[in-house]
Design an enzyme around this catalytic site. Sequence first.
Site, PDB file in Angstrom:
ATOM      1  N   LYS A 146       0.997  -1.164  -0.219  1.00 47.70           N
ATOM      2  CA  LYS A 146       0.060  -0.276   0.274  1.00 47.70           C
ATOM      3  C   LYS A 146       1.147   1.161  -0.381  1.00 47.70           C
ATOM      4  CE  LYS A 146      -3.242  -0.862  -0.357  1.00 47.70           C
ATOM      5  NZ  LYS A 146      -3.977  -0.711  -1.534  1.00 47.70           N
ATOM      6  N   GLY A 147       2.127   1.185  -1.005  1.00 43.79           N
ATOM      7  CA  GLY A 147       3.021   2.584  -1.033  1.00 43.79           C
ATOM      8  C   GLY A 147       3.626   3.092  -2.269  1.00 43.79           C
ATOM      9  N   GLY A 148       2.356   2.671  -3.240  1.00 45.62           N
ATOM     10  CA  GLY A 148       2.682   2.777  -4.015  1.00 45.62           C
ATOM     11  C   GLY A 148       3.075   1.454  -5.223  1.00 45.62           C
ATOM     12  N   ARG A 227       5.527   5.108   2.484  1.00 44.02           N
ATOM     13  CA  ARG A 227       5.280   5.866   2.220  1.00 44.02           C
ATOM     14  C   ARG A 227       4.379   6.572   4.120  1.00 44.02           C
ATOM     15  NH1 ARG A 227      -1.384   4.005   0.575  1.00 44.02           N
ATOM     16  NH2 ARG A 227      -2.488   6.298   0.187  1.00 44.02           N
ATOM     17  N   SER A 235      -5.361   2.509   4.417  1.00 44.16           N
ATOM     18  CA  SER A 235      -5.041   1.898   3.627  1.00 44.16           C
ATOM     19  C   SER A 235      -5.272   0.571   3.429  1.00 44.16           C
ATOM     20  CB  SER A 235      -4.286   2.816   2.604  1.00 44.16           C
ATOM     21  OG  SER A 235      -4.760   2.132   1.287  1.00 44.16           O
ATOM     22  N   LYS A 352      -7.803   1.046  -6.981  1.00 44.14           N
ATOM     23  CA  LYS A 352      -7.351   2.087  -6.443  1.00 44.14           C
ATOM     24  C   LYS A 352      -7.832   3.437  -5.792  1.00 44.14           C
ATOM     25  CE  LYS A 352      -3.898  -1.218  -7.310  1.00 44.14           C
ATOM     26  NZ  LYS A 352      -2.657  -1.947  -6.020  1.00 44.14           N
ATOM     27  N   GLY A 353      -7.494   3.862  -5.105  1.00 38.73           N
ATOM     28  CA  GLY A 353      -7.554   5.078  -3.878  1.00 38.73           C
ATOM     29  C   GLY A 353      -8.904   5.010  -3.865  1.00 38.73           C
ATOM     30  N   HIS A 356     -11.458   6.100   2.739  1.00 40.99           N
ATOM     31  CA  HIS A 356     -10.837   5.600   3.796  1.00 40.99           C
ATOM     32  C   HIS A 356     -11.871   5.936   4.694  1.00 40.99           C
ATOM     33  CE1 HIS A 356      -6.290   6.025   2.780  1.00 40.99           C
ATOM     34  NE2 HIS A 356      -7.368   4.678   1.919  1.00 40.99           N
TER      35      HIS A 356
END
Length: 390
Positions: A146-148, A227, A235, A352-353, A356
């Site tokens: 979940k960091g990218g 992140r 996330s 993704k995105g 939250h």
Amino acid sequence: MAPPGPAGAPATSAEPLSRSIFRRFLLMLCSLLTSLYVFYCLAERCQSLAGPLVRPSGPGEPAGWPAAAHGKRLLQLQRWRRRRPAVPRDDGEEAAWDGEPPGLAGGPGGSGAGSSAAEAPPGTLALLLDEGSKRLPQAIIIGVKKGGTRALLEFLRVHPDVRAVGAEPHFFDRSYDKGLAWYRDLMPRTLDGQITMEKTPSYFVTREAPARISAMSKDTKLIVVVRDPVTRAISDYTQTLSKRPDIPTFESLTFKNRSTGLIDTSWSAIQIGIYAKHLEHWLRHFPLGQMLFVSGERLISDPAGELGRVQDFLGLKRIITDKHFYFNKTKGFPCLKKAEGSSKPHCLGKTKGRTHPDIDRDVVRRLRDFYRPFNLKFYQMTGQDFGWDG
């Protein structure tokens, strides 16, 4: 004797001539259509070949290739053109892109060839003809979840000298007993000058992974996308919640004892974000200069800038620049501009995105207090201030 034609010539003499012309016309038409079909296939627009492809035979090899044997390879190269719904993987990672992905490898064993936003990837025909070789990766994206990491890998596929496995191999954490030969076979074929890559974010928090990767090659370059650990934990929880709506609240999972404020570091969503602790294990096997730490926040706000650092680290020419990106305000993420011949831009998928859930501000404050000393130590270890405590 046959009756004479209008000009006095026998009628039968004109019939063979017209048939001969017609046959030649058919042969020319068939030849033209065959040539167009071959070029159509070589341009990567057919799904399978109707007949064998033939090449000059070498010592010990047959003169031709059966179409069935190479249909699989061709389908593998073409898999990226198909639109598929997001399919969860065994590690919780999901299909990352809406529409067509920029690289050729949408799944395991794919070529992973990155095409630029304006041209087809070089070397695709060579790979179609089974040239190149499978190599162990020279660079691995080892974290964090979940960091990218998915975005970084897909952005890197734009580079013509990067080839990567689509799915996460999980070799150094789950399948190490299968051996390096099995691992190498997962890799895409690469040509001279190209880099083989893979990404498995759980490596960063796996105690055995540093020694195992070092045993494979001490020269392996390692990339870690980090992140804000508080945002990352939320996330992580949000992803789990989307799959298991009945799980306890974020607040109840965060604390061992809410009244005392004792954080439960055994919960993976919390434990992953203690970056300094995990990094210590890696630095016992790899020098700091062999690791690159990518900011997940800057990967969103300035993707070209972060990709520039990554390309430099990998020894690649800076081909991926700001001209390859645009910011999608709806998603809140950068997207790759559509490639030539594509009807859609390449954006991170719908999974993704995610929005939250609302988290109690007091819980967030306590988490920030918890992570602060670990963050400061991480800044010192890496020589980078990621600004999570500003």
